[in-house]
Design an enzyme around this catalytic site. Sequence first.
Site: not given
Length: 249
Positions: A9, A11, A94, A166, A172, A212
């Site tokens: 992804n 982004k 998401h 997730e 992040g 991550s």
Amino acid sequence: MRSQIVAGNWKMNKNLEETEALLSELAAKLPDTQAEVIVAPTFVNLSNAVKELDGSIIQVAAQNMHFAASGAYTGEISADMLLNIGVDTVILGHSERRSLFGEDDQLLVQKVETALEKNMRIIFCFGEELEDRKSDNHFAVVERQLKNVLFGLSADKWSKIVLAYEPVWAIGTGETASPEQAQEMHAFIRKTIADAVNSGVAENVTILYGGSVKPANAKDIFSKPDVDGGLIGGASLKSDDFIDIVKAI
């Protein structure tokens, strides 16, 4: 046997030239693999990505889509627009769409219904916040997110669903759920689906881990029996890192 998938992804990263360069590197370096490999560039670069990857095993997905076929929805993209340029997979739900853009379960039900009506494959994201994990409420949060959006689907629709767990606290942040934590949640997800839909759906649905994932931890995470791959964020923006993650599966 359920599919193994490594999806990147991207982004809001990479302009056209950078996108083409990264795709060219990935296509050239990608080793032989039984896993599906997917990349999700920005909307403005999707068409070019499809053309750039023509003849490659790498597939292209969209990061989002609207539920309506057309209309006064400034800035939005419809399923038909994606299909028209050769994109038939879409990421929905998401955590950043939920937290930054206010997407709730009711909206996601509409998006999922539209995608399935158009015979698109969905990578459906869900997961708990840090406070949910600390308060030992993470299983209830995940079960609720699945129940509210997906458990109304008939069993045959699940062939178009890929799940991406997730833990929001590990996106992040540099934090990562341990392989054991990932396995524990993935096993819980599979059991929850078996109870709510049926055991066949539960056993065959692909469940990705997204939080991550890096070359250094990918092998340990992917080695767990209920983890079928990953939805990769930052590491998918570097060809060598992404390739190493693909190799890990």
